[in-house]
Design an enzyme around this catalytic site. Structure first.
Site, mmCIF file in Angstrom:
data_model
loop_
_atom_site.group_PDB
_atom_site.id
_atom_site.type_symbol
_atom_site.label_atom_id
_atom_site.label_comp_id
_atom_site.label_asym_id
_atom_site.label_seq_id
_atom_site.Cartn_x
_atom_site.Cartn_y
_atom_site.Cartn_z
ATOM 1 N N LYS A 1 -4.650 -30.592 -2.653
ATOM 2 C CA LYS A 1 -3.477 -31.023 -2.555
ATOM 3 C C LYS A 1 -2.642 -30.717 -3.798
ATOM 4 C CE LYS A 1 -3.792 -35.403 -1.281
ATOM 5 N NZ LYS A 1 -5.348 -35.498 -1.125
ATOM 6 N N THR A 2 -2.934 -30.941 -4.812
ATOM 7 C CA THR A 2 -2.669 -30.735 -6.197
ATOM 8 C C THR A 2 -2.764 -29.019 -6.276
ATOM 9 O OG1 THR A 2 -3.330 -32.882 -7.115
ATOM 10 C CG2 THR A 2 -2.629 -31.204 -8.660
ATOM 11 N N ASP B 1 2.457 -37.334 -6.902
ATOM 12 C CA ASP B 1 1.126 -37.686 -6.298
ATOM 13 C C ASP B 1 1.069 -39.142 -5.852
ATOM 14 O OD1 ASP B 1 -1.527 -37.337 -5.518
ATOM 15 O OD2 ASP B 1 -2.484 -37.444 -7.358
ATOM 16 N N THR C 1 -2.898 -39.905 0.249
ATOM 17 C CA THR C 1 -4.025 -40.186 0.833
ATOM 18 C C THR C 1 -3.884 -40.966 2.025
ATOM 19 O OG1 THR C 1 -4.551 -41.614 -0.718
ATOM 20 C CG2 THR C 1 -5.602 -39.697 -0.987
ATOM 21 N N ARG D 1 -13.831 -30.801 -4.917
ATOM 22 C CA ARG D 1 -13.922 -31.498 -6.217
ATOM 23 C C ARG D 1 -15.030 -31.688 -6.540
ATOM 24 N NH1 ARG D 1 -9.928 -36.475 -6.590
ATOM 25 N NH2 ARG D 1 -8.446 -34.814 -6.775
#
Length: 322
Positions: free
Chosen positions: A55-56, A100, A149, A208
């Site tokens: 997402k980032t 975020d 999330t 990640r």
């Protein structure tokens, strides 16, 4: 090139370099092309999905493609309206404000964001009591990108002000392998196809985590002076990290063993499982169970959690002996 520089460069900068999420990429390309053609943004974007899936990274790509800068903040750090005002006054046209965990914004800050998103205006209250008045200030034509999330925790008025709602989902095994090979190439390290596959199997479909495992493989590669990352190197790594062939770590195995052996795979409530593991219920529900459900290792029933046959086979538990 330093290690820090390398790690920063793991994020792709442009959409053409982004791996996976094909539908999301196509939608974003259409949005970016339209904005660049008009010369000004018209919609804000909300990314939602599990942690660690990009997402980032996609937000940085949006900022780069719009030729603007990105200001990063989070819902938990903007505690009062003055914080938001300070951030907005430092932005320029085409910049991206990335928030975020946007569902954690305080209500007062969220409401202050509404005119910013709709009319590119910031309402500031000057004074107190009967003499208080509202002053409307223009803000740059920015794109607000939210990430969460937990979409359900986002209020409907805020959610409806986003023109694009995009779900970022888990990655396929071939996509994770491509990401691992790309990262290894950035690190300047040779990795075999089978080694990339073995890391991908253990990465829980999450970029990640795949990059985290690769970085630990790089540690062994450099310390033991290997020529490439291969299966032999990974055997040592997976033993050190205690990760099995499907990505289960010690705490996952403990959960499965408690259900399968201690309680003989009879339905058990999450509270009992958490107490048996000396963990809190939230850790069990939000950190341990999601991946086990993905694997098809557990079932949630009205009476409690039970293991599936797939999990019993993995643990080498004979159902008849229970």
């Amino acid at each position: 090139m330093t290690a820090t520089k390398n790690e920063e460069n793991l994020r792709p900068k442009l959409l053409k370099d982004y791996i996976g999420q094909e539908n999301v990429s196509k939608t974003l390309k259409m949005f970016i092309d339209a904005v660049n053609k008009r010369g000004k943004p018209s919609e804000h974007i909300l990314f939602y999905g599990p942690p660690g899936i990009g997402k980032t990274t996609l937000s940085y790509i949006v900022a780069n493609e719009l030729r603007g800068e990105m200001k990063v903040t989070s819902g938990a750090t903007i505690t009062k309206t003055g914080d938001l005002a300070a951030i907005l006054t430092n932005l320029k046209d085409n910049d991206v404000l990335f928030i975020d965990e946007i569902h954690r914004l305080p209500k007062s800050v969220e409401e202050m964001l509404y005119p910013v998103m709709e009319e590119y205006s910031l309402d500031i209250i000057i004074g107190q009591g009967p003499s208080a008045r509202t002053v409307r200030l223009p803000v740059p034509r920015i794109t607000i990108v939210g990430a969460t999330t937990k979409l359900a925790l986002l209020s409907a008025p805020l959610r409806d002000r986003f023109g694009l709602l995009l779900r970022i989902d888990y990655y396929s095994l071939p996509e994770i392998e491509k990401i691992i090979k790309r990262s290894a190439n950035i690190f300047g390290i040779k990795i075999t196809d089978s080694a990339a596959h073995q890391i991908a199997l253990r990465a829980r479909k999450t970029p990640r985590l795949a990059n985290r495992i690769l970085k630990r493989a790089r540690d062994i590669f450099e310390v033991d002076k290997h020529k490439e990352i291969d299966e032999k190197l990974l055997e040592k790594l997976f033993e050190l990290l205690e990760i099995d062939e499907v990505g289960l770590v010690d705490i996952d195995k403990q959960y499965l063993e408690i259900l399968g052996r201690k309680f003989n795979n009879t339905p058990v409530g999450v509270g009992t499982i958490a107490s048996s593991m000396s963990e809190d219920i939230r850790t069990v529900e939000e950190f341990i169970e999601p991946y086990l459900l993905q694997l098809g290792f557990i079932k949630k029933t009205t009476r409690g959690r039970v293991l599936t046959q797939k999990a019993l086979n993995h643990l080498k538990i004979n159902k008849r002996s229970l």
